[in-house]
Enzyme design. Structure first.
Site, short mmCIF file in Angstrom:
data_model
loop_
_atom_site.label_atom_id
_atom_site.label_comp_id
_atom_site.label_asym_id
_atom_site.label_seq_id
_atom_site.Cartn_x
_atom_site.Cartn_y
_atom_site.Cartn_z
N GLY A 44 0.83 -1.22 0.00
CA GLY A 44 0.00 0.00 0.00
C GLY A 44 0.85 1.26 0.00
N GLY A 45 2.15 1.11 0.37
CA GLY A 45 3.08 2.23 0.29
C GLY A 45 2.69 3.41 1.15
N GLY A 186 3.42 23.69 2.13
CA GLY A 186 3.00 22.94 0.93
C GLY A 186 1.68 22.25 1.25
CE1 TYR A 187 -0.74 16.39 -0.74
CE2 TYR A 187 1.21 17.11 -1.92
CZ TYR A 187 0.41 16.10 -1.45
OH TYR A 187 0.75 14.79 -1.67
CB ILE A 188 1.92 17.28 3.21
CG1 ILE A 188 1.82 16.40 1.96
CG2 ILE A 188 1.88 16.39 4.47
CD1 ILE A 188 2.94 15.39 1.79
NE ARG A 275 6.40 11.64 0.36
CZ ARG A 275 6.53 10.96 1.49
NH1 ARG A 275 6.35 11.54 2.66
NH2 ARG A 275 6.84 9.68 1.47
CG ASP A 316 5.77 9.83 -5.08
OD1 ASP A 316 4.83 10.11 -5.85
OD2 ASP A 316 5.66 9.87 -3.83
CG HIS A 449 -31.38 22.98 -10.61
ND1 HIS A 449 -30.54 24.02 -10.29
CD2 HIS A 449 -32.55 23.22 -9.95
CE1 HIS A 449 -31.18 24.86 -9.47
NE2 HIS A 449 -32.40 24.38 -9.25
C1 FAD Z 1 0.67 12.89 4.36
C2 FAD Z 1 0.55 12.62 2.87
C3 FAD Z 1 -0.66 12.84 2.22
C4 FAD Z 1 -0.79 12.56 0.86
N1 FAD Z 1 -2.00 12.81 0.27
C5 FAD Z 1 -2.15 12.55 -1.05
C6 FAD Z 1 -3.41 12.74 -1.68
O1 FAD Z 1 -4.39 13.14 -1.05
N2 FAD Z 1 -3.53 12.46 -3.00
C7 FAD Z 1 -2.45 12.01 -3.74
O2 FAD Z 1 -2.61 11.78 -4.94
N3 FAD Z 1 -1.25 11.82 -3.17
C8 FAD Z 1 -1.07 12.07 -1.84
N4 FAD Z 1 0.15 11.84 -1.25
C9 FAD Z 1 1.27 11.39 -2.11
C10 FAD Z 1 1.15 9.88 -2.39
O3 FAD Z 1 1.14 9.19 -1.17
C11 FAD Z 1 2.32 9.43 -3.26
O4 FAD Z 1 2.35 10.21 -4.44
C12 FAD Z 1 2.16 7.97 -3.65
O5 FAD Z 1 2.14 7.14 -2.52
C13 FAD Z 1 3.31 7.54 -4.58
O6 FAD Z 1 3.14 6.20 -4.93
P1 FAD Z 1 4.41 5.30 -5.32
O7 FAD Z 1 3.84 3.96 -5.67
O8 FAD Z 1 5.24 6.01 -6.31
O9 FAD Z 1 5.29 5.20 -4.01
P2 FAD Z 1 5.03 4.91 -2.48
O10 FAD Z 1 3.63 5.00 -2.09
O11 FAD Z 1 6.03 5.76 -1.76
O12 FAD Z 1 5.45 3.38 -2.35
C14 FAD Z 1 6.75 2.96 -2.55
C15 FAD Z 1 6.94 1.63 -1.83
O13 FAD Z 1 8.19 1.10 -2.21
C16 FAD Z 1 8.79 0.48 -1.09
N5 FAD Z 1 10.23 0.44 -1.34
C17 FAD Z 1 11.08 1.49 -1.47
N6 FAD Z 1 12.31 1.06 -1.77
C18 FAD Z 1 12.26 -0.29 -1.80
C19 FAD Z 1 13.22 -1.30 -2.05
N7 FAD Z 1 14.49 -1.01 -2.34
N8 FAD Z 1 12.82 -2.58 -2.00
C20 FAD Z 1 11.53 -2.91 -1.71
N9 FAD Z 1 10.58 -1.98 -1.47
C21 FAD Z 1 10.94 -0.70 -1.53
C22 FAD Z 1 8.39 1.37 0.07
O14 FAD Z 1 8.44 0.66 1.30
C23 FAD Z 1 6.96 1.76 -0.32
O15 FAD Z 1 6.01 0.90 0.24
C24 FAD Z 1 0.31 12.08 0.12
C25 FAD Z 1 1.54 11.84 0.77
C26 FAD Z 1 1.66 12.10 2.13
C27 FAD Z 1 2.98 11.84 2.81
#
Ligand code: FAD
Length: 475
Positions: A44-45, A186-188, A275, A316, A449
């Site tokens: 779920g990241g 910023g937004y967070i 970030r 990201d 409406h």
């Molecule tokens: C407080 C907060 C609020 C947010 N609100 C929003 C929102 O409302 N709407 C929105 O669109 N975005 C929001 N975001 C941003 C959003 O969470 C990220 O853009 C999104 O999670 C990115 O997805 P991703 O899959 O690229 O990476 P991530 O969600 O960061 O997942 C990456 C995963 O990779 C794993 N990983 C990293 N390196 C390794 C490795 N070497 N080996 C194995 N696993 C690894 C990590 O453990 C993690 O689980 C928010 C972020 C924060 C912090």
């Protein structure tokens, strides 16, 4: 080779189980690839565990609580409303658990093999996985890299989770703080700062840039500052934070505004200054032949392919806004390309939402950028929430819908909304821009409406000079 290390073969390895990684894994599996997903933390990241979902759960509850005041004024009196911090915290955690277990089930149903551990490249088609008790290697045909991002650190403000907090601390700690300093506008920082303010915390936001929420339309920034002020949130911009000291039960932050320096204090300080992509040396990108650009993100083509044609990168860690829906989109492009389909990243807009109260949402060009690109061939039209029947009924008269279009062809270029439910309204704008819709298309589409969505045809009529529900100066 480490003693006991064994090597497996895999068809497609996905590194990272966030919105990018898990949705790429599901789509690739649906399209016939056999998929192994490696995750070092929680499936779920950031988004599901410590980002989008828990923050929106907290924001939703803080909005409902705050609304009670307004409801009382409108005739619905609720006696003795108060926050139970432990139950509130359990609600936030519950929303995370529900969604992460749902994603695990989806991955299982898609036959995705989940491997726990930290992956690093040891060659162009091989990764090493370090888990708690063993190390293994996987040779892959293709790999999708989705390692996401982590909070940016701020010199002099090491997060100790007691006095110096990060966004995760603000999401899960079952207390309502008396006061809080938020570094980062910023937004967070704004979302979480204002959510805590609505729960009863006295919040001060410190931003280094001349304005909060850089990149948002200037008049929307002003509206939001007004709303924050009304809520009792203090916002200081153009501020450099120098350091802090602990004095009794307070954190004293030294700030500098031009040549003025002073100290401000609160029970705790939260650092939310952006970030950084998870692309550190441990990942071994060089071994894989994956290259990084000047912006510290992985260089990819429109098919999300890196310099190594068998390694894709999404989310990201690649250029563009760090948003979950962007990661979902790129995930599907990469998975489809990896499965041999003719896919490509051709999105015209990536909508963005800031979940403040009221919400801010945008899709497409800002006014300044539109004028820079198109000069005088630009028309801007606005429609206020206060002239919309549904907004009045909702007691939500603050805000506006702003349309930006080409004057000659009338093609829609951008939409910016501040107001209740902007997060849902913006999808229509994203679709309209993707489809190349014009102002006339918006004006002539029948909207139900009374709804907030009627502000689209109303704003389009303003652009045409023919509004029904607001009075426009003639001449
Ligand atoms: C407080 C907060 C609020 C947010 N609100 C929003 C929102 O409302 N709407 C929105 O669109 N975005 C929001 N975001 C941003 C959003 O969470 C990220 O853009 C999104 O999670 C990115 O997805 P991703 O899959 O690229 O990476 P991530 O969600 O960061 O997942 C990456 C995963 O990779 C794993 N990983 C990293 N390196 C390794 C490795 N070497 N080996 C194995 N696993 C690894 C990590 O453990 C993690 O689980 C928010 C972020 C924060 C912090």
């Amino acid at each position: 080779m480490v003693v006991g290390e064994f090597t497996e073969q895999a068809d497609l390895v996905v590194i990272g189980g966030g919105p990018g990684g898990y949705s790429a894994a599901i789509r690739a599996s649906q399209l016939g690839r056999s998929v192994t997903l490696v995750e070092r933390g929680d499936i779920g990241g950031v988004c599901l565990n410590v980002g989008c979902i828990p923050s929106k759960a907290l924001i939703e509850l803080s909005n409902r609580f705050h609304e009670l005041d307004g409801l009382a004024k409108r005739g619905v009196v609720t006696e003795d409303a108060h926050i139970d911090p432990i139950a509130l915290s359990q609600t936030v955690t519950g929303s995370v658990e529900r969604l992460t277990s749902g994603v695990r089930q989806l991955l299982k149903a898609a036959d995705v093999e989940i491997v726990e551990g930290e992956a690093s490249f040891v060659g162009p088609n091989e990764v090493r996985i370090r888990a708690a008790h063993e190390t293994s290697r996987i040779k892959f045909k293709d790999c999708i890299l989705a390692t996401g991002s982590s909070p940016r650190e701020l010199d002099g403000f090491a997060v100790d989770h007691q006095r110096v907090l990060d966004s995760t601390d603000l999401l899960f700690s079952p207390v309502v703080r008396r006061d809080l300093i938020v570094i980062g506008g910023g937004y967070i920082g704004i979302e979480l700062g204002s959510a805590h303010a609505r729960l009863g915390t006295r919040v001060t936001i410190l931003e280094m840039a001349p304005e909060i929420l850089m990149g948002v339309e200037p008049e929307i920034q002003r509206t939001l500052r007004g709303v924050l002020k009304q809520m009792g949130v203090e916002v200081h911009t153009g501020i450099a934070v120098k350091g802090f000291k602990i004095a009794g039960d307070a954190v004293v932050v030294e700030i500098q505004n031009g040549s003025d320096s002073k100290e401000i204090r609160a029970g705790s300080v939260a650092v939310m200054v952006g970030r950084v992509p998870n692309l550190g040396p441990d990942l071994g990108l060089g071994e894989a032949g994956v290259t990084i650009g000047a912006d510290q993100r992985v260089i990819v083509d429109e098919q999300m392919r890196t310099a190594n044609p068998h390694v894709f990168a999404i989310g990201d860690i690649v250029p563009g806004p760090m948003l979950a829906h962007k990661a979902y989109y790129e995930a599907k492009v990469a998975a489809e390309v990896a499965a041999g389909h003719a896919a490509g990243n051709d999105a015209t807009v990536i909508p963005a939402v800031i979940f403040t109260e009221p919400e801010v949402a945008s899709a497409g060009l800002g006014e300044q950028e539109a004028r820079t690109r198109h000069g005088d061939d630009v028309v801007v039209a606005r429609f206020p929430y206060r002239a919309n029947g549904r907004a009045i009924v909702l007691g939500a008269a603050v805000g506006e819908v702003k349309l930006i279009a080409l004057k000659d062809s009338k093609r829609l270029l951008g939409v910016h909304i501040v107001g209740v439910d902007a997060s849902n309204l913006i999808s229509e704008a994203a679709l309209a821009i993707e489809l190349g819709a014009t102002i006339d298309d918006l004006a002539l589409t029948i909207h139900p409406h009374p709804t907030l969505s009627e502000m689209y045809p109303e704003a389009a009529e303003v652009a045409q000079g023919l509004p029904t529900h607001i009075i426009m100066q003639r001449g």
